[in-house]
Write a protein that holds these residues in place. Structure first.
Motif, PDB file in Angstrom:
ATOM      1  N   VAL A  47       0.825  -1.207   0.000  1.00  0.00           N
ATOM      2  CA  VAL A  47       0.000   0.000   0.000  1.00  0.00           C
ATOM      3  C   VAL A  47       0.861   1.260   0.000  1.00  0.00           C
ATOM      4  N   LEU A  48       1.773   1.378   0.947  1.00  0.00           N
ATOM      5  CA  LEU A  48       2.556   2.611   1.063  1.00  0.00           C
ATOM      6  C   LEU A  48       3.660   2.721   0.014  1.00  0.00           C
ATOM      7  N   LEU A  49       4.284   1.579  -0.322  1.00  0.00           N
ATOM      8  CA  LEU A  49       5.369   1.611  -1.312  1.00  0.00           C
ATOM      9  C   LEU A  49       4.937   1.172  -2.707  1.00  0.00           C
ATOM     10  N   GLY A  50       3.761   0.612  -2.829  1.00  0.00           N
ATOM     11  CA  GLY A  50       3.250   0.219  -4.139  1.00  0.00           C
ATOM     12  C   GLY A  50       3.980  -0.941  -4.792  1.00  0.00           C
ATOM     13  N   LEU A  51       4.586  -1.809  -3.974  1.00  0.00           N
ATOM     14  CA  LEU A  51       5.297  -2.960  -4.541  1.00  0.00           C
ATOM     15  C   LEU A  51       4.300  -4.026  -5.000  1.00  0.00           C
ATOM     16  N   ARG A  52       4.641  -4.681  -6.082  1.00  0.00           N
ATOM     17  CA  ARG A  52       3.808  -5.747  -6.625  1.00  0.00           C
ATOM     18  C   ARG A  52       4.282  -7.075  -6.048  1.00  0.00           C
ATOM     19  N   LEU A  53       3.572  -7.542  -5.040  1.00  0.00           N
ATOM     20  CA  LEU A  53       3.938  -8.788  -4.372  1.00  0.00           C
ATOM     21  C   LEU A  53       2.834  -9.805  -4.556  1.00  0.00           C
ATOM     22  N   ARG A  54       3.220 -11.052  -4.710  1.00  0.00           N
ATOM     23  CA  ARG A  54       2.251 -12.143  -4.772  1.00  0.00           C
ATOM     24  C   ARG A  54       2.465 -13.004  -3.549  1.00  0.00           C
ATOM     25  N   TRP A  55       1.622 -12.824  -2.532  1.00  0.00           N
ATOM     26  CA  TRP A  55       1.796 -13.531  -1.264  1.00  0.00           C
ATOM     27  C   TRP A  55       1.364 -14.978  -1.395  1.00  0.00           C
ATOM     28  N   ARG A  56       2.295 -15.845  -1.221  1.00  0.00           N
ATOM     29  CA  ARG A  56       2.057 -17.275  -1.057  1.00  0.00           C
ATOM     30  C   ARG A  56       3.406 -17.906  -0.738  1.00  0.00           C
ATOM     31  N   ARG A  57       3.349 -18.920   0.080  1.00  0.00           N
ATOM     32  CA  ARG A  57       4.603 -19.617   0.399  1.00  0.00           C
ATOM     33  C   ARG A  57       5.068 -20.329  -0.856  1.00  0.00           C
ATOM     34  N   SER A  58       6.323 -20.121  -1.179  1.00  0.00           N
ATOM     35  CA  SER A  58       6.854 -20.655  -2.420  1.00  0.00           C
ATOM     36  C   SER A  58       8.361 -20.840  -2.289  1.00  0.00           C
ATOM     37  N   VAL A  59       8.906 -21.763  -3.048  1.00  0.00           N
ATOM     38  CA  VAL A  59      10.357 -21.942  -3.056  1.00  0.00           C
ATOM     39  C   VAL A  59      11.051 -20.825  -3.828  1.00  0.00           C
ATOM     40  N   THR A  60      10.283 -20.027  -4.587  1.00  0.00           N
ATOM     41  CA  THR A  60      10.877 -18.957  -5.393  1.00  0.00           C
ATOM     42  C   THR A  60      10.635 -17.566  -4.815  1.00  0.00           C
ATOM     43  N   SER A  61       9.931 -17.494  -3.667  1.00  0.00           N
ATOM     44  CA  SER A  61       9.665 -16.183  -3.085  1.00  0.00           C
ATOM     45  C   SER A  61       9.564 -16.281  -1.560  1.00  0.00           C
ATOM     46  N   VAL A  62       9.730 -15.132  -0.930  1.00  0.00           N
ATOM     47  CA  VAL A  62       9.588 -14.997   0.526  1.00  0.00           C
ATOM     48  C   VAL A  62       8.671 -13.805   0.766  1.00  0.00           C
ATOM     49  N   ALA A  63       7.536 -14.028   1.384  1.00  0.00           N
ATOM     50  CA  ALA A  63       6.549 -12.973   1.671  1.00  0.00           C
ATOM     51  C   ALA A  63       6.184 -12.183   0.413  1.00  0.00           C
ATOM     52  N   GLY A  64       6.184 -12.850  -0.723  1.00  0.00           N
ATOM     53  CA  GLY A  64       5.845 -12.207  -1.980  1.00  0.00           C
ATOM     54  C   GLY A  64       7.026 -11.583  -2.706  1.00  0.00           C
ATOM     55  N   TRP A  65       8.165 -11.451  -2.027  1.00  0.00           N
ATOM     56  CA  TRP A  65       9.383 -10.928  -2.646  1.00  0.00           C
ATOM     57  C   TRP A  65      10.048 -12.063  -3.424  1.00  0.00           C
ATOM     58  N   ARG A  66      10.426 -11.810  -4.658  1.00  0.00           N
ATOM     59  CA  ARG A  66      11.086 -12.823  -5.488  1.00  0.00           C
ATOM     60  C   ARG A  66      12.503 -13.074  -4.975  1.00  0.00           C
ATOM     61  N   ILE A  67      12.872 -14.344  -4.866  1.00  0.00           N
ATOM     62  CA  ILE A  67      14.264 -14.666  -4.542  1.00  0.00           C
ATOM     63  C   ILE A  67      15.058 -14.424  -5.820  1.00  0.00           C
ATOM     64  N   ALA A  68      15.838 -13.348  -5.818  1.00  0.00           N
ATOM     65  CA  ALA A  68      16.554 -12.924  -7.022  1.00  0.00           C
ATOM     66  C   ALA A  68      17.920 -13.579  -7.153  1.00  0.00           C
ATOM     67  N   GLU A  69      18.577 -13.794  -6.021  1.00  0.00           N
ATOM     68  CA  GLU A  69      19.925 -14.363  -6.074  1.00  0.00           C
ATOM     69  C   GLU A  69      20.301 -14.896  -4.694  1.00  0.00           C
ATOM     70  N   ARG A  70      21.171 -15.892  -4.713  1.00  0.00           N
ATOM     71  CA  ARG A  70      21.707 -16.472  -3.480  1.00  0.00           C
ATOM     72  C   ARG A  70      23.212 -16.607  -3.642  1.00  0.00           C
ATOM     73  N   GLY A  71      23.878 -16.555  -2.520  1.00  0.00           N
ATOM     74  CA  GLY A  71      25.314 -16.785  -2.525  1.00  0.00           C
ATOM     75  C   GLY A  71      25.684 -17.540  -1.266  1.00  0.00           C
ATOM     76  N   ASP A  72      26.955 -17.692  -1.042  1.00  0.00           N
ATOM     77  CA  ASP A  72      27.433 -18.384   0.140  1.00  0.00           C
ATOM     78  C   ASP A  72      27.142 -17.519   1.368  1.00  0.00           C
ATOM     79  N   GLY A  73      26.111 -17.878   2.114  1.00  0.00           N
ATOM     80  CA  GLY A  73      25.771 -17.168   3.330  1.00  0.00           C
ATOM     81  C   GLY A  73      24.860 -15.971   3.148  1.00  0.00           C
ATOM     82  N   TRP A  74      24.235 -15.811   1.987  1.00  0.00           N
ATOM     83  CA  TRP A  74      23.323 -14.671   1.799  1.00  0.00           C
ATOM     84  C   TRP A  74      22.228 -15.000   0.789  1.00  0.00           C
ATOM     85  N   ILE A  75      21.167 -14.191   0.873  1.00  0.00           N
ATOM     86  CA  ILE A  75      20.052 -14.281  -0.075  1.00  0.00           C
ATOM     87  C   ILE A  75      19.590 -12.857  -0.377  1.00  0.00           C
ATOM     88  N   ARG A  76      19.228 -12.603  -1.629  1.00  0.00           N
ATOM     89  CA  ARG A  76      18.696 -11.286  -2.006  1.00  0.00           C
ATOM     90  C   ARG A  76      17.286 -11.448  -2.538  1.00  0.00           C
TER      91      ARG A  76
END
Length: 158
Positions: free
Chosen positions: A67-96
């Motif tokens: 609502v406040l930031l106008g982000l397009r999120l699709r809420w559902r538990r998924s292996v490709t997203s977290v709280a509607g945020w797309r998992i864009a990249e992973r590395g050793d010890g981090w996730i974006r």
């Protein structure tokens, strides 16, 4: 700013460590908060992200992001997203995680080390109004980040 409790310490990083800075190309706005706890490395970056954004931020986070930031999120538990945020990249010890909206793009990075977890937020202003909106909301974001990390640790420990 340093906030201390008997178990954990949360520190706002005024200069982002190079390892965290390297996880996102966004430069308009960046901040990072690090929680120091002896067992922080017991969970993966994705487990931390799910605790932070699905369990702790939950519905209030969705309200701010959608609502406040106008982000397009699709809420559902998924292996490709977290709280509607797309998992864009992973590395050793981090996730974006990445989300885009009509005025800005956001990256949330969770970076784990043995005894610490860092939550970094990166914002790109895609329209001029985004800077004004985020400048106002970023104050609340910075006030809440420490509690978000502490509450996520409690959730993971439970």
């Amino acid at each position: 700013m340093k906030i201390t409790t008997t178990e954990t310490t949360v520190v706002q990083q005024h200069e982002l460590p190079a390892a965290i800075r390297a996880t996102s190309p966004i430069t308009d706005y960046a901040d990072a908060f690090t929680l120091v706890a002896s067992d922080a490395g017991c969970w993966t970056p994705e487990q931390w992200a799910r605790a932070l954004f699905e369990d702790v931020a939950a519905l209030m986070g969705q309200f701010v992001w959608r609502v406040l930031l106008g982000l397009r999120l699709r809420w559902r538990r998924s292996v490709t997203s977290v709280a509607g945020w797309r998992i864009a990249e992973r590395g050793d010890g981090w996730i974006r995680l990445e989300a885009r909206g009509w005025m800005l793009t956001g990256h949330l990075v969770v970076h784990i080390e043995t005894d610490r977890v860092t939550l970094a937020t990166f914002i790109r202003y895609d329209r001029r109004i985004a800077a004004r909106v985020w400048t106002t909301l970023s104050r609340v974001h910075r006030d809440e980040a420490s509690g978000l990390l502490r509450d996520a640790l409690k959730t993971l420990r439970a």
